[in-house]
Design a protein around this motif. Structure first.
Motif, PDB file in Angstrom:
ATOM      1  N   SER A  41       0.758  -1.309  -0.127  1.00 42.81           N
ATOM      2  CA  SER A  41       0.110   0.049   0.020  1.00 42.81           C
ATOM      3  C   SER A  41       0.885   1.039  -0.004  1.00 42.81           C
ATOM      4  O   SER A  41       0.446   2.252  -0.549  1.00 42.81           O
ATOM      5  CB  SER A  41      -0.901  -0.032   1.251  1.00 42.81           C
ATOM      6  OG  SER A  41      -0.232   0.023   2.329  1.00 42.81           O
ATOM      7  N   LEU A  42       2.071   1.160   0.810  1.00 43.94           N
ATOM      8  CA  LEU A  42       2.898   2.313   0.572  1.00 43.94           C
ATOM      9  C   LEU A  42       3.515   2.585  -0.766  1.00 43.94           C
ATOM     10  O   LEU A  42       3.586   3.668  -1.117  1.00 43.94           O
ATOM     11  CB  LEU A  42       4.022   2.014   1.767  1.00 43.94           C
ATOM     12  CG  LEU A  42       5.039   3.257   1.659  1.00 43.94           C
ATOM     13  CD1 LEU A  42       4.502   4.458   2.255  1.00 43.94           C
ATOM     14  CD2 LEU A  42       6.040   2.746   2.569  1.00 43.94           C
TER      15      LEU A  42
ATOM     16  N   GLU B 124       2.165   1.829  -3.531  1.00 41.80           N
ATOM     17  CA  GLU B 124       1.164   2.214  -4.360  1.00 41.80           C
ATOM     18  C   GLU B 124       0.862   3.711  -4.114  1.00 41.80           C
ATOM     19  O   GLU B 124       0.718   4.330  -5.191  1.00 41.80           O
ATOM     20  CB  GLU B 124      -0.127   1.483  -4.322  1.00 41.80           C
ATOM     21  CG  GLU B 124      -1.367   1.953  -4.946  1.00 41.80           C
ATOM     22  CD  GLU B 124      -1.235   1.607  -6.448  1.00 41.80           C
ATOM     23  OE1 GLU B 124      -1.599   2.474  -7.283  1.00 41.80           O
ATOM     24  OE2 GLU B 124      -0.563   0.786  -6.789  1.00 41.80           O
ATOM     25  N   GLU B 125       0.904   3.980  -2.657  1.00 41.52           N
ATOM     26  CA  GLU B 125       0.871   5.421  -2.514  1.00 41.52           C
ATOM     27  C   GLU B 125       1.877   6.327  -3.112  1.00 41.52           C
ATOM     28  O   GLU B 125       1.643   7.351  -3.911  1.00 41.52           O
ATOM     29  CB  GLU B 125       0.625   5.852  -0.783  1.00 41.52           C
ATOM     30  CG  GLU B 125       0.496   7.022  -0.868  1.00 41.52           C
ATOM     31  CD  GLU B 125       0.611   7.387   0.650  1.00 41.52           C
ATOM     32  OE1 GLU B 125       0.589   8.473   1.201  1.00 41.52           O
ATOM     33  OE2 GLU B 125       0.197   6.324   1.517  1.00 41.52           O
ATOM     34  N   VAL B 126       3.102   5.930  -3.149  1.00 42.23           N
ATOM     35  CA  VAL B 126       4.286   6.534  -3.568  1.00 42.23           C
ATOM     36  C   VAL B 126       4.082   6.761  -5.166  1.00 42.23           C
ATOM     37  O   VAL B 126       4.524   7.521  -5.804  1.00 42.23           O
ATOM     38  CB  VAL B 126       5.517   5.996  -3.140  1.00 42.23           C
ATOM     39  CG1 VAL B 126       6.970   6.615  -3.820  1.00 42.23           C
ATOM     40  CG2 VAL B 126       5.890   6.316  -1.690  1.00 42.23           C
ATOM     41  N   SER B 127       3.690   5.500  -5.782  1.00 45.06           N
ATOM     42  CA  SER B 127       3.674   5.314  -7.170  1.00 45.06           C
ATOM     43  C   SER B 127       2.733   6.461  -7.619  1.00 45.06           C
ATOM     44  O   SER B 127       3.017   7.189  -8.783  1.00 45.06           O
ATOM     45  CB  SER B 127       3.173   3.970  -7.579  1.00 45.06           C
ATOM     46  OG  SER B 127       3.102   3.965  -9.236  1.00 45.06           O
ATOM     47  N   GLN B 128       1.628   6.538  -7.259  1.00 49.06           N
ATOM     48  CA  GLN B 128       0.587   7.545  -7.433  1.00 49.06           C
ATOM     49  C   GLN B 128       1.066   9.009  -7.328  1.00 49.06           C
ATOM     50  O   GLN B 128       0.755   9.790  -8.208  1.00 49.06           O
ATOM     51  CB  GLN B 128      -0.683   7.178  -6.861  1.00 49.06           C
ATOM     52  CG  GLN B 128      -1.739   5.917  -7.076  1.00 49.06           C
ATOM     53  CD  GLN B 128      -2.001   6.174  -8.683  1.00 49.06           C
ATOM     54  OE1 GLN B 128      -2.407   6.899  -9.244  1.00 49.06           O
ATOM     55  NE2 GLN B 128      -1.678   5.058  -9.375  1.00 49.06           N
ATOM     56  N   LYS B 129       1.679   9.347  -6.347  1.00 47.18           N
ATOM     57  CA  LYS B 129       2.439  10.628  -6.108  1.00 47.18           C
ATOM     58  C   LYS B 129       3.202  11.110  -7.141  1.00 47.18           C
ATOM     59  O   LYS B 129       3.248  12.279  -7.637  1.00 47.18           O
ATOM     60  CB  LYS B 129       2.765  10.799  -4.597  1.00 47.18           C
ATOM     61  CG  LYS B 129       1.763  10.742  -3.674  1.00 47.18           C
ATOM     62  CD  LYS B 129       2.333  10.971  -2.284  1.00 47.18           C
ATOM     63  CE  LYS B 129       0.971  11.045  -1.223  1.00 47.18           C
ATOM     64  NZ  LYS B 129       1.426  11.551   0.121  1.00 47.18           N
TER      65      LYS B 129
END
Length: 54
Positions: free
Chosen positions: A37-38, A40-45
């Motif tokens: 999940s971390l 994925e969050e970094v990827s989106q940012k």
């Protein structure tokens, strides 16, 4: 393995290319599902940041 590297490259025509290492790919090498999940969050940012440069 996070944050991921960001590369800026100027081409001969003066155009600048911005790329980043995909955190989802890097975290695939780490056997820890809790980090998905971390990553994925970094990827989106990173994607949002790069998309806003255009």
């Amino acid at each position: 393995m996070l944050p991921c590297n960001v590369l800026l490259q100027e081409h001969e025509n003066g155009e600048v290319e911005v790329t980043a290492i995909n955190p989802m790919e890097t975290m695939a090498a780490v056997d820890n599902p809790n980090l998905n999940s971390l990553a994925e969050e970094v990827s989106q940012k990173l994607k949002t940041a790069i998309d806003n440069l255009k």
